[in-house]
Design a protein around this motif. Structure first.
Motif, mmCIF file in Angstrom:
data_model
loop_
_atom_site.group_PDB
_atom_site.id
_atom_site.type_symbol
_atom_site.label_atom_id
_atom_site.label_comp_id
_atom_site.label_asym_id
_atom_site.label_seq_id
_atom_site.Cartn_x
_atom_site.Cartn_y
_atom_site.Cartn_z
ATOM 1 N N GLU A 100 0.818 -1.214 0.000
ATOM 2 C CA GLU A 100 0.000 0.000 0.000
ATOM 3 C C GLU A 100 0.854 1.268 0.000
ATOM 4 O O GLU A 100 1.928 1.305 0.608
ATOM 5 N N PRO A 101 0.367 2.327 -0.662
ATOM 6 C CA PRO A 101 1.004 3.638 -0.504
ATOM 7 C C PRO A 101 0.648 4.216 0.868
ATOM 8 O O PRO A 101 -0.468 4.010 1.362
ATOM 9 N N PHE A 102 1.601 4.932 1.465
ATOM 10 C CA PHE A 102 1.400 5.437 2.826
ATOM 11 C C PHE A 102 1.383 6.968 2.849
ATOM 12 O O PHE A 102 2.126 7.634 2.118
ATOM 13 N N THR A 111 7.689 3.125 11.106
ATOM 14 C CA THR A 111 8.516 2.419 10.113
ATOM 15 C C THR A 111 9.122 1.152 10.703
ATOM 16 O O THR A 111 9.253 0.135 10.006
ATOM 17 N N GLY A 112 9.460 1.194 12.013
ATOM 18 C CA GLY A 112 9.972 -0.021 12.650
ATOM 19 C C GLY A 112 8.924 -1.113 12.698
ATOM 20 O O GLY A 112 9.233 -2.309 12.498
ATOM 21 N N ARG A 140 5.892 2.449 1.728
ATOM 22 C CA ARG A 140 6.107 3.263 0.533
ATOM 23 C C ARG A 140 5.367 4.585 0.726
ATOM 24 O O ARG A 140 4.168 4.676 0.513
ATOM 25 N N ILE A 141 6.120 5.581 1.150
ATOM 26 C CA ILE A 141 5.515 6.866 1.515
ATOM 27 C C ILE A 141 5.315 7.695 0.243
ATOM 28 O O ILE A 141 6.284 8.043 -0.446
ATOM 29 N N VAL A 142 4.049 7.998 -0.045
ATOM 30 C CA VAL A 142 3.729 8.775 -1.245
ATOM 31 C C VAL A 142 3.315 10.208 -0.910
ATOM 32 O O VAL A 142 3.284 11.068 -1.799
ATOM 33 N N ALA A 143 2.983 10.461 0.337
ATOM 34 C CA ALA A 143 2.566 11.815 0.720
ATOM 35 C C ALA A 143 2.806 12.013 2.206
ATOM 36 O O ALA A 143 2.762 11.064 2.993
ATOM 37 N N GLU A 144 3.071 13.244 2.581
ATOM 38 C CA GLU A 144 3.235 13.620 3.985
ATOM 39 C C GLU A 144 2.342 14.822 4.271
ATOM 40 O O GLU A 144 2.067 15.632 3.387
ATOM 41 N N GLY A 145 1.887 14.898 5.518
ATOM 42 C CA GLY A 145 1.050 16.026 5.912
ATOM 43 C C GLY A 145 1.579 16.661 7.176
ATOM 44 O O GLY A 145 1.986 15.952 8.106
ATOM 45 N N PRO A 146 1.583 17.989 7.260
ATOM 46 C CA PRO A 146 2.122 18.660 8.444
ATOM 47 C C PRO A 146 1.210 18.576 9.662
ATOM 48 O O PRO A 146 1.618 18.942 10.761
ATOM 49 N N ASP A 147 -0.025 18.102 9.470
ATOM 50 C CA ASP A 147 -0.964 17.978 10.583
ATOM 51 C C ASP A 147 -1.900 16.818 10.297
ATOM 52 O O ASP A 147 -1.976 16.300 9.177
#
Length: 297
Positions: free
Chosen positions: A191-193, A209-210, A220-227
């Protein structure tokens, strides 16, 4: 001019009685001693306060002015002394509090309410910051106390666990895994994360991640959010899945489902953090309230 508060209280007693003998009885002093105190006050002010004859005692114009002003002076002096005492006990002043959104969505409101109920004169300035920013702000003395998540102590800042909650998987509501009661971590391997950026909370990022690596894959990190709101919106849009503490389940927006993970699941701690060398009573009161709220569940 050197006037004592005691002298003002003596003056008010005489002014209310307009009789030195009766005032002396009320004050439990001799009449000569009382007269001497009034003379000392008049000397300090440079003017008579009473016109005294063998038959009557009346206030002079200056005495009438002091009669109007003295109660306010005494009130403000007593109020100042009370507030000084309260500040020394941590019951007054300003406490600058930081909090992660996780805490604001769970335990923080109860802590703040508890502190305010016990110390209504203590002002609290509360703002939301990620864990890393709070640790820096505490070190730099821009925050007095913080509510952080999965933080490691530093040489300047100590942390104490309050509560810990398990990770949940966050899914788009139309995702096949959302139909299950529980989800196996291994089923997330492809899955994308959507995750938090690591700099905002390295310890929390490493827990996630551990956990994935323990189950045979790296996310598999596809996006990050600041909140959290941004991340949940990305999940709702079908961009990916996420792993979040269960505290956030009550923030579930439309299009998102939270599901428990099967097996041994790591927990994420909410902690209270403060400077090791800070002996502020107000910080101590906040920490005590945080412990009490955590113990109450």
């Amino acid at each position: 001019m050197d006037i004592e508060l005691r002298q003002l209280r003596v003056f008010l007693t005489v002014a209310s009685e307009l009789h030195f003998s009766r005032a002396a009885v009320r004050l439990h002093v001799s009449q000569p001693a009382l007269s001497q105190q009034i003379r000392t006050l008049e000397k300090a002010l440079g003017t008579p306060l009473f016109d005294r004859t063998s038959r009557s005692t009346v206030l002079t114009p200056a005495g009438r002015v002091l009669l109007d002003a003295a109660p306010r002076v005494l009130f403000e002096a007593e109020r100042a002394m009370a507030r000084v005492g309260q500040a020394a006990e941590g019951a007054d002043g300003l406490l600058v509090v930081g909090s992660v959104g996780t805490a604001l969505a769970s335990i923080a409101p109860r802590i703040l309410r508890t502190v305010r109920a016990r110390f209504p004169e203590l002002q609290m300035e509360v703002s939301q910051h990620d864990t890393s920013a709070q640790i820096v702000a505490l070190t730099d003395e821009r925050l007095d106390v913080g509510l952080v998540r999965a933080a490691a102590p530093t040489t300047a800042v100590t942390v104490e666990e309050l509560v810990a909650e398990p990770l949940l998987v966050v899914l788009p509501d139309d995702h096949p895994l959302a139909r299950r009661d529980t989800v196996d971590a291994a089923d997330l391997a492809g899955e994308p994360f959507v995750l938090w950026p690591r700099p905002l909370g390295p310890e929390f990022f490493d827990i996630i991640t551990g956990y994935c690596r323990d189950h045979g894959f790296s996310p598999r990190i596809v996006a990050e959010g600041p909140d959290i709101e941004t991340q949940l919106s990305l999940v709702a849009a079908g961009i990916g899945v996420s792993l979040q503490p269960s505290y956030y389940a009550n923030l579930r927006p439309p299009g998102v489902e939270f599901r428990p993970l099967s097996g041994d699941v790591p927990t994420v701690a909410l902690q209270v953090a403060w400077r090791r060398r800070d002996r502020s009573p107000a910080v101590g009161h906040f920490v005590e309230a945080a412990r009490a709220c955590a113990a109450a569940g």
